[in-house]
Every structure is written in structure tokens, then in C-alpha cells.
Design a protein around this motif. Sequence first.
Motif, PDB file in Angstrom:
ATOM      1  N   HIS A   9      33.685  67.330  46.404  1.00 49.78           N
ATOM      2  CA  HIS A   9      33.392  68.370  45.414  1.00 49.78           C
ATOM      3  C   HIS A   9      33.830  67.919  44.023  1.00 49.78           C
ATOM      4  O   HIS A   9      34.818  67.209  43.882  1.00 49.78           O
ATOM      5  CB  HIS A   9      34.133  69.662  45.753  1.00 49.78           C
ATOM      6  N   SER A  10      33.124  68.367  43.011  1.00 48.82           N
ATOM      7  CA  SER A  10      33.569  68.155  41.646  1.00 48.82           C
ATOM      8  C   SER A  10      34.761  69.078  41.400  1.00 48.82           C
ATOM      9  O   SER A  10      35.082  69.934  42.225  1.00 48.82           O
ATOM     10  CB  SER A  10      32.434  68.441  40.666  1.00 48.82           C
ATOM     11  N   THR A  11      35.404  68.932  40.271  1.00 46.57           N
ATOM     12  CA  THR A  11      36.609  69.702  39.978  1.00 46.57           C
ATOM     13  C   THR A  11      36.336  71.200  39.940  1.00 46.57           C
ATOM     14  O   THR A  11      37.178  71.998  40.343  1.00 46.57           O
ATOM     15  CB  THR A  11      37.201  69.253  38.626  1.00 46.57           C
ATOM     16  N   GLY A  13      33.267  74.357  40.529  1.00 50.04           N
ATOM     17  CA  GLY A  13      31.956  74.798  40.997  1.00 50.04           C
ATOM     18  C   GLY A  13      31.874  76.296  40.771  1.00 50.04           C
ATOM     19  O   GLY A  13      32.793  76.906  40.234  1.00 50.04           O
ATOM     20  N   SER A  14      30.804  76.908  41.203  1.00 49.40           N
ATOM     21  CA  SER A  14      30.635  78.336  41.022  1.00 49.40           C
ATOM     22  C   SER A  14      30.060  78.949  42.285  1.00 49.40           C
ATOM     23  O   SER A  14      29.261  78.314  42.975  1.00 49.40           O
ATOM     24  CB  SER A  14      29.692  78.593  39.838  1.00 49.40           C
ATOM     25  N   ARG A  53      24.023  71.123  45.663  1.00 45.75           N
ATOM     26  CA  ARG A  53      24.464  70.167  44.643  1.00 45.75           C
ATOM     27  C   ARG A  53      23.399  70.023  43.566  1.00 45.75           C
ATOM     28  O   ARG A  53      22.203  70.150  43.822  1.00 45.75           O
ATOM     29  CB  ARG A  53      24.724  68.811  45.264  1.00 45.75           C
ATOM     30  N   ASP A  56      26.543  65.967  39.589  1.00 47.14           N
ATOM     31  CA  ASP A  56      27.886  65.856  40.147  1.00 47.14           C
ATOM     32  C   ASP A  56      28.547  67.218  40.347  1.00 47.14           C
ATOM     33  O   ASP A  56      29.725  67.302  40.666  1.00 47.14           O
ATOM     34  CB  ASP A  56      28.768  64.956  39.277  1.00 47.14           C
ATOM     35  N   GLY A  57      27.789  68.303  40.179  1.00 43.35           N
ATOM     36  CA  GLY A  57      28.334  69.645  40.364  1.00 43.35           C
ATOM     37  C   GLY A  57      27.825  70.294  41.632  1.00 43.35           C
ATOM     38  O   GLY A  57      26.949  69.771  42.312  1.00 43.35           O
ATOM     39  N   TYR A  58      28.420  71.429  41.951  1.00 45.24           N
ATOM     40  CA  TYR A  58      27.970  72.161  43.131  1.00 45.24           C
ATOM     41  C   TYR A  58      28.099  73.661  42.909  1.00 45.24           C
ATOM     42  O   TYR A  58      28.849  74.121  42.049  1.00 45.24           O
ATOM     43  CB  TYR A  58      28.757  71.730  44.374  1.00 45.24           C
ATOM     44  N   ILE A  85      23.939  74.484  33.219  1.00 51.12           N
ATOM     45  CA  ILE A  85      23.632  73.220  33.876  1.00 51.12           C
ATOM     46  C   ILE A  85      23.175  72.234  32.801  1.00 51.12           C
ATOM     47  O   ILE A  85      22.263  72.529  32.024  1.00 51.12           O
ATOM     48  CB  ILE A  85      22.496  73.385  34.915  1.00 51.12           C
TER      49      ILE A  85
END
Length: 156
Positions: A9-11, A13-14, A53, A56-58, A85
Motif C-alpha cells: 500500500h502507498s502511505t 489511501g481513501s 489501485r 501508486d495509490g489505492y 487523482i
Amino acid sequence: MSVDDPFKHSTIGSGVFYKDPRAALKWLEKAFGFEPSMVVSDSEGRLVHSEMRFGDGYIIVDSEWADHIASPASVGGRNTQAIYIRLAAGLDAHCEQARAAGADITQEPADQFYGERLYRARDPEGHVWTFTQTIRAVPREEAERLGELKIEGWHR
């Protein structure tokens, strides 16, 4: 004790909540290009958790699983968060893809004084998504002058 995240996971997410999360998964993939990375169902086939995804985000796409969790469709279209985004390229084509999938384009693609091009879209349940693309580096002083603003801090 620290353990590496096996899901990478990226640092940040939402979580985005829907009345019909399975439909949202399909729509977000078709309209915005999100990629499903995990879908968890219970023994009766109900979705209990999913992740998608983008770059690099999720995001977590989930149902209205508690009284304090709601889709905008359940609260008169109100949003309590906005999702941003960043695209590397192709913002206008991305907007047309979203439009073709049925997104309500609430702000057409337009260049902004601070060096971004952006558009906003509302999904079928009312979540507002903002997509941006950097088109030029703008010094803080120029952004202040063009926007008639005082800006503390700036992009590094």
C-alpha cells in the motif's frame, strides 16, 4: 515489531462507500481506469471489502457497513470528502473516457493559473472526483500574482 506490508500500500489511501459497491468496482474501472486488486466476499457472496489501485495509490471500495458510513446517494448527494487523482498525461482523453462511461462532468478540463490542468466528475452515486495533470512549473510569486493570493509554502 515491524512487518513489511505484503499488499504494498502507498502511505495514504481513501475509503469510498457505495450503496452498490460491486457496481462501483466495475464503473470505476471502466470510467476512470482503476484496477481491482482485492475483492473479498462472505459465504453468501456479499462484498465485505475491496481495494482498487491507480498508479501508486489505492482506494478501498466498500458498502455502507455502519451508521456513520454513507454514499452521497444516501445523504442527498452531499460529499464529506473530495478525491484527487494526479495523472502523468492524457487528462483530456481520460475525461472523455469518463464521460463515455456516464460520468457527470461537473467541471470541464481547463488550465489553472498554478500550472495544473484539471477536470471534475461525479460518479453514479454522487462522489466527486478531481483529476489533475501538471502542465507547467509555476513559481509561487507568479501563482500569487495570477491568483491574487498570498501563498504560504509551495511545491518542493
